[in-house]
Motif scaffolding. Sequence first.
Motif, short mmCIF file in Angstrom:
data_model
loop_
_atom_site.label_atom_id
_atom_site.label_comp_id
_atom_site.label_asym_id
_atom_site.label_seq_id
_atom_site.Cartn_x
_atom_site.Cartn_y
_atom_site.Cartn_z
N UNK A 1 0.84 -1.20 0.00
CA UNK A 1 0.00 0.00 0.00
C UNK A 1 0.88 1.25 0.00
N UNK A 2 0.42 2.29 -0.68
CA UNK A 2 1.17 3.54 -0.77
C UNK A 2 0.21 4.71 -0.55
N UNK A 3 -0.02 5.05 0.72
CA UNK A 3 -0.91 6.15 1.06
C UNK A 3 -0.13 7.46 1.15
N UNK A 4 -0.75 8.54 0.74
CA UNK A 4 -0.18 9.87 0.93
C UNK A 4 -0.21 10.23 2.42
N UNK A 5 0.81 10.94 2.87
CA UNK A 5 0.87 11.34 4.28
C UNK A 5 -0.30 12.24 4.66
N UNK A 6 -0.88 12.95 3.69
CA UNK A 6 -1.98 13.87 3.97
C UNK A 6 -3.35 13.21 3.87
N UNK A 7 -3.39 11.92 3.55
CA UNK A 7 -4.67 11.22 3.37
C UNK A 7 -5.36 11.02 4.71
N UNK A 8 -6.59 11.51 4.88
CA UNK A 8 -7.29 11.36 6.16
C UNK A 8 -7.54 9.90 6.51
N UNK A 9 -7.70 9.64 7.80
CA UNK A 9 -7.89 8.28 8.27
C UNK A 9 -9.11 7.63 7.63
N UNK A 10 -10.22 8.34 7.56
CA UNK A 10 -11.44 7.76 6.98
C UNK A 10 -11.21 7.35 5.53
N UNK A 11 -10.44 8.15 4.80
CA UNK A 11 -10.15 7.82 3.41
C UNK A 11 -9.26 6.59 3.31
N UNK A 12 -8.36 6.41 4.27
CA UNK A 12 -7.52 5.21 4.27
C UNK A 12 -8.35 3.95 4.53
N UNK A 13 -9.28 4.07 5.46
CA UNK A 13 -10.16 2.93 5.73
C UNK A 13 -10.96 2.58 4.48
N UNK A 14 -11.49 3.59 3.81
CA UNK A 14 -12.28 3.35 2.60
C UNK A 14 -11.42 2.74 1.51
N UNK A 15 -10.18 3.22 1.38
CA UNK A 15 -9.28 2.68 0.36
C UNK A 15 -8.95 1.22 0.64
N UNK A 16 -8.73 0.90 1.90
CA UNK A 16 -8.44 -0.49 2.26
C UNK A 16 -9.60 -1.40 1.89
N UNK A 17 -10.81 -0.92 2.03
CA UNK A 17 -11.97 -1.74 1.70
C UNK A 17 -12.02 -2.06 0.22
N UNK A 18 -11.39 -1.22 -0.60
CA UNK A 18 -11.41 -1.41 -2.05
C UNK A 18 -10.24 -2.26 -2.54
N UNK A 19 -9.10 -2.20 -1.84
CA UNK A 19 -7.90 -2.83 -2.39
C UNK A 19 -7.49 -4.10 -1.66
N UNK A 20 -8.10 -4.41 -0.51
CA UNK A 20 -7.71 -5.60 0.24
C UNK A 20 -8.37 -6.84 -0.35
N UNK A 21 -7.58 -7.81 -0.81
CA UNK A 21 -8.17 -9.04 -1.36
C UNK A 21 -8.91 -9.80 -0.26
N UNK A 22 -9.92 -10.58 -0.64
CA UNK A 22 -10.63 -11.41 0.36
C UNK A 22 -9.68 -12.38 1.04
#
Length: 213
Positions: free
Chosen positions: A25-46
Amino acid sequence: MYVHGSGRTGRDAWPCASTDDATFVDFSASMPLEARVAALSEITPPDATVIAHSAGAVPVLLAVAGDQIHVRALVLVEPALYDVARGAPAIEQHIDAMTSARQRAEEGDLFGFWSIVRPMMFGAPADAASWDSESELAARFASIELPWGHDVTAEMVTGVPTLVITGGWNDEYEAIAAALVNAGASHLQLVGNKHRPQDHPDFESTLLSVLAR
């Protein structure tokens, strides 16, 4: 899947990890926590095994608890899950110091912020002679969302096979590990690399051995 903390990102955050079937994973340092949670829901394989370092453990646990990702196992490397160990002296001391530092930054005293944070995070006092070269780093640290105050609980790992890896150097992370163990996690130490056990030469072999079990 590997989730970095507040420092290095992507593959650079995991130099000893195998790239076989791995997602970094490569998150921007400025990415809010809620956006990180949402991104994880999209990119995490089952049924993925998710390995998270430091502050990266916060969105991972929130995503697990919110049923937004479904994992086979969690590996939490020096997780900055301060909420799970509130009341422990080392945890409260750290939060108090960071609260004071952030107040200075908000008042426009970035060097005052750095005078508190640099010894805590980098083991050496702030130096006015080095300020020009370090002010950008200080500003970045002052803008990072703090990893507490997010209603994370130790029980979020209950029922999920979870391994906590610490470096055996800091009472804060050992207190966090102890709270997670009480909720059902396993814990081991890889000593010698402080906050980055993933740089330990035995990290990958240890990880594979534990996951195989």
